[in-house]
Motif scaffolding. Sequence first.
Motif, PDB file in Angstrom:
ATOM      1  N   GLU A 138      66.476  90.960  -6.129  1.00 49.27           N
ATOM      2  CA  GLU A 138      66.730  89.754  -6.907  1.00 49.27           C
ATOM      3  C   GLU A 138      67.974  89.021  -6.402  1.00 49.27           C
ATOM      4  OE1 GLU A 138      66.518  91.011 -10.955  1.00 49.27           O
ATOM      5  OE2 GLU A 138      64.376  91.370 -10.774  1.00 49.27           O
ATOM      6  N   ASN A 139      69.163  89.548  -6.727  1.00 46.71           N
ATOM      7  CA  ASN A 139      70.379  88.825  -6.350  1.00 46.71           C
ATOM      8  C   ASN A 139      70.579  88.779  -4.836  1.00 46.71           C
ATOM      9  OD1 ASN A 139      70.925  88.382  -8.948  1.00 46.71           O
ATOM     10  ND2 ASN A 139      72.717  89.727  -9.086  1.00 46.71           N
ATOM     11  N   ASN A 141      68.415  89.156  -2.375  1.00 46.92           N
ATOM     12  CA  ASN A 141      67.148  89.063  -1.655  1.00 46.92           C
ATOM     13  C   ASN A 141      67.329  88.439  -0.283  1.00 46.92           C
ATOM     14  OD1 ASN A 141      64.579  88.757  -0.886  1.00 46.92           O
ATOM     15  ND2 ASN A 141      63.866  87.675  -2.677  1.00 46.92           N
ATOM     16  N   LEU A 142      68.055  87.314  -0.230  1.00 43.31           N
ATOM     17  CA  LEU A 142      68.199  86.601   1.039  1.00 43.31           C
ATOM     18  C   LEU A 142      68.968  87.430   2.073  1.00 43.31           C
ATOM     19  CD1 LEU A 142      67.597  83.976   2.484  1.00 43.31           C
ATOM     20  CD2 LEU A 142      69.720  83.073   1.634  1.00 43.31           C
ATOM     21  N   PRO A 143      70.148  87.987   1.721  1.00 43.32           N
ATOM     22  CA  PRO A 143      70.834  88.828   2.714  1.00 43.32           C
ATOM     23  C   PRO A 143      69.974  89.996   3.178  1.00 43.32           C
ATOM     24  CG  PRO A 143      72.248  88.452   0.825  1.00 43.32           C
ATOM     25  CD  PRO A 143      70.938  87.841   0.512  1.00 43.32           C
ATOM     26  N   ILE A 146      67.668  88.762   5.755  1.00 48.67           N
ATOM     27  CA  ILE A 146      68.357  88.386   6.986  1.00 48.67           C
ATOM     28  C   ILE A 146      68.758  89.629   7.765  1.00 48.67           C
ATOM     29  CG2 ILE A 146      70.330  87.154   7.931  1.00 48.67           C
ATOM     30  CD1 ILE A 146      68.194  85.439   6.717  1.00 48.67           C
ATOM     31  N   ILE A 147      69.077  90.726   7.026  1.00 48.65           N
ATOM     32  CA  ILE A 147      69.395  91.974   7.716  1.00 48.65           C
ATOM     33  C   ILE A 147      68.189  92.425   8.528  1.00 48.65           C
ATOM     34  CG2 ILE A 147      69.969  94.394   7.373  1.00 48.65           C
ATOM     35  CD1 ILE A 147      72.323  93.174   6.502  1.00 48.65           C
ATOM     36  N   LEU A 150      68.381  90.668  11.630  1.00 47.27           N
ATOM     37  CA  LEU A 150      69.487  91.248  12.416  1.00 47.27           C
ATOM     38  C   LEU A 150      69.012  92.497  13.156  1.00 47.27           C
ATOM     39  CD1 LEU A 150      72.623  90.632  12.490  1.00 47.27           C
ATOM     40  CD2 LEU A 150      72.846  92.596  11.040  1.00 47.27           C
TER      41      LEU A 150
ATOM     42  N   MET B   1      60.856  82.353  -8.403  1.00 46.74           N
ATOM     43  CA  MET B   1      62.122  82.350  -7.665  1.00 46.74           C
ATOM     44  C   MET B   1      61.869  82.514  -6.165  1.00 46.74           C
ATOM     45  SD  MET B   1      65.438  84.689  -8.339  1.00 46.74           S
ATOM     46  CE  MET B   1      64.700  86.156  -7.692  1.00 46.74           C
ATOM     47  N   TYR B   2      60.900  83.387  -5.823  1.00 43.84           N
ATOM     48  CA  TYR B   2      60.657  83.597  -4.397  1.00 43.84           C
ATOM     49  C   TYR B   2      60.070  82.356  -3.744  1.00 43.84           C
ATOM     50  CZ  TYR B   2      61.525  88.412  -5.619  1.00 43.84           C
ATOM     51  OH  TYR B   2      62.103  89.541  -6.077  1.00 43.84           O
ATOM     52  N   LEU B   5      62.879  80.097  -3.100  1.00 35.09           N
ATOM     53  CA  LEU B   5      63.627  80.541  -1.924  1.00 35.09           C
ATOM     54  C   LEU B   5      62.911  80.122  -0.645  1.00 35.09           C
ATOM     55  CD1 LEU B   5      65.862  82.175  -0.572  1.00 35.09           C
ATOM     56  CD2 LEU B   5      64.463  84.198  -0.872  1.00 35.09           C
ATOM     57  N   PHE B  61      71.109  81.754  -5.711  1.00 34.80           N
ATOM     58  CA  PHE B  61      71.836  83.030  -5.719  1.00 34.80           C
ATOM     59  C   PHE B  61      73.350  82.821  -5.689  1.00 34.80           C
ATOM     60  CE2 PHE B  61      67.994  84.156  -3.130  1.00 34.80           C
ATOM     61  CZ  PHE B  61      67.310  84.758  -4.157  1.00 34.80           C
ATOM     62  N   MET B  64      74.630  81.642  -2.159  1.00 33.53           N
ATOM     63  CA  MET B  64      74.242  82.257  -0.892  1.00 33.53           C
ATOM     64  C   MET B  64      73.502  81.252  -0.018  1.00 33.53           C
ATOM     65  SD  MET B  64      73.154  86.095  -1.574  1.00 33.53           S
ATOM     66  CE  MET B  64      74.218  87.177  -2.483  1.00 33.53           C
ATOM     67  N   LEU B  65      72.748  80.391  -0.642  1.00 34.65           N
ATOM     68  CA  LEU B  65      72.065  79.333   0.099  1.00 34.65           C
ATOM     69  C   LEU B  65      72.368  78.032  -0.620  1.00 34.65           C
ATOM     70  CD1 LEU B  65      70.164  78.932   2.493  1.00 34.65           C
ATOM     71  CD2 LEU B  65      68.301  78.896   0.881  1.00 34.65           C
ATOM     72  N   LEU B 114      72.466  79.664   8.761  1.00 36.87           N
ATOM     73  CA  LEU B 114      72.890  80.379   7.548  1.00 36.87           C
ATOM     74  C   LEU B 114      74.381  80.235   7.339  1.00 36.87           C
ATOM     75  CD1 LEU B 114      70.751  83.553   7.971  1.00 36.87           C
ATOM     76  CD2 LEU B 114      70.529  81.852   6.190  1.00 36.87           C
ATOM     77  N   MET B 123      77.154  86.541   2.677  1.00 34.60           N
ATOM     78  CA  MET B 123      76.162  85.845   3.501  1.00 34.60           C
ATOM     79  C   MET B 123      76.811  85.315   4.771  1.00 34.60           C
ATOM     80  SD  MET B 123      73.117  85.526   2.938  1.00 34.60           S
ATOM     81  CE  MET B 123      72.115  84.904   4.237  1.00 34.60           C
ATOM     82  N   ILE B 126      77.124  88.125   7.222  1.00 36.95           N
ATOM     83  CA  ILE B 126      75.847  88.467   7.858  1.00 36.95           C
ATOM     84  C   ILE B 126      75.475  87.401   8.891  1.00 36.95           C
ATOM     85  CG2 ILE B 126      73.399  88.822   7.445  1.00 36.95           C
ATOM     86  CD1 ILE B 126      74.077  90.036   4.826  1.00 36.95           C
TER      87      ILE B 126
END
Lengths: 167, 488
Positions: A138-139, A141-143, A146-147, A150, B1-2, B5, B61, B64-65, B114, B123, B126
């Motif tokens: 949830e919180n 999700n994006l990182p 992206i990992i 990576l 939510m997805y 995103l 988030f 984060m974005l 990003l 973020m 990363i």
Amino acid sequence: MSPFLFWIFAGLMLVFGAGVVLNRNPVASALSLVVSFLGLAALFMSLDAYFIGIIQVLVYAGAVMVLFLFIIMLLDLRAEKLRKINWLASAGGIAVAVALSVQILYVIGNFRFSQQPFPPLARSTVDDVHHVGSLLFENYNLPFQIIGVLVLVATIGVVVLSKRELR
Amino acid sequence: MYIELLKLASPETVVVVTALVVLALGLANERTAGLCSGVAAAGLLFAVAAVLMLPQQATLFHGMLVITPLTSLFKIICLVLAFFTVILARADLSSRNRGEYLALVLLATIGLMLLVGSEELLMIFIGLELTGLSLYVMAGFDKTDVRSAEAGLKYFLFGSTASAFTLFGISFIYGMTGTTALAAIGQKLTTAPVQPLLFVGIVMTLIGFAFKIAAAPFHLWAPDTYQGAPVPSAAFIASGSKVASFVVLGKIVLVGFGPAQGSAAWHAMVAGWAPVLAALAALSILIGNLVALAQTNVRRLLAYSAVAHAGYTLLGLVAGGREGFSATLFYTTVYAFTLVGAFGVVALVRRETGGDDLKNFSGLSSRSPLLAGCMSIFMLSLAGLPPLAGFFGKFYLFSAALRAVDNNGLLWLVAIALFGSLISLYYYLMVLKVIFVDEKSSSTTQPLNPSTSADFLQEISLTVLAAVVLFLGVMPGTLVARIIAAVQ
């Protein structure tokens, strides 16, 4: 966990941790590290961190160390066995380690929170695997995704750079 | 939510999918491998279109974005820089492993996007790592050249140490504020008492970015990497990575660490990040320009000039505020386009004469007037002569720095920068002297490959870049107005 068990596992960790450094045979060192990791996992469990404890066993003691053993066995490491011990360097290393331990003990001794007992953790109805999973998806999700990218970059890089070119 | 995103991250998604397709095409067989460059370029253009279709404002988030006009503008700039890198790579690489190389360019671009589009330290870290890892591999990609291996290794060792410092610094900041979102950190710092630990955290965080933008004294990797890496990699390291790093650095210091700015004014310094950046800027300008005087290799010369330019660009951040940040953003954009062009010329000369020392450029004006003309536009813009974009960029930066602090407090820094630009004129003109005045010595090697159709494409792109630099110099308002409107 009773203090008795704590001392057993902590002692196990320290003895085998020293074994990693003291053993001249790399395979024996790696196996000592595995035992040391198992002790660490037990300590995590005693702190109610079951997820981290299980991950410690599965990922570190299981996957990473077995890969490490494979690499050690494939490489020819006889040179390490024949090397003489440099006493001056060892003495220096021990001196630094002792100084660091004294410093850490001093700081902990003067730390306000170290004088009072740690309050018991609040019992939650949801287990921590569930917590980690819901945070990741949830919180974070994006990182998390992206990992994944990576890791793909790392894989491509390793393959490209280590591949032997056919001429 | 997805779904949300997926919609907001559609440009990144397009680039990831393109990278996977390019990777698969490169592996399939010889014939499809030829399509890689075309597919990569098309994917980048699709991503630009996807950026244009994003909404005006959105946050996901807790930052984060983030999508604002500013992030969209700089995502497009990063994509365009990647596009030119792909064109450069098309002609420069042997057919071996082309798919993997282009995939790495695309994946690095995702990291840049990003970085630009995030206001959250986790973020950002990363993104830094994604960009960094791809660029390390790209720098060491040419396995037939020992210099490329040296470039990759040095870049990797310096880079990983710098990221370790940054991560350590970020953990301090997180420990003190309890959050990783930049806006929340800024709010916490306004009320929290100023303590030494905060400054340790700030300085350690800045070290990683000083490495990325090649500011002295963290520039030691730059000369070897710029000289040894394959030309497209060097161009991308010098342009895309730098633009994104400056955008993020600006956001971190102005939004996150805003309350701890301090002051770099003469005789009135106040502790904070501004004096740190001012010291980095002054050192970079002096070291970069003075060492560049002694270089005989054009790529090394560009590397030291990059150090100096990082110093100029930091001036805007030291000045702070909306005006200083826009000046920094404009300058770094102009610089990136100029440098991609300059590396393009270097690539063509290198292919023709087998080297990139100054002597390889002698007599370029008689061999190829177009290349010589483009190179002179790029060099004069770097030197900051009117009517080129570099002149306006410097003017804007220096005036922002002068106006930012009362009593011309930053005059000392601007004086150093002016002195540095004066020195730099010598070595940029030196390159042009070799190109236009020196006769081609008969002893240089025969052309390695005769010109191919790829050269034609590359010459067109170089002409476009030169036109952009000229256009931004004559009518800077077109980009500046956009940037100022986008910076809140």
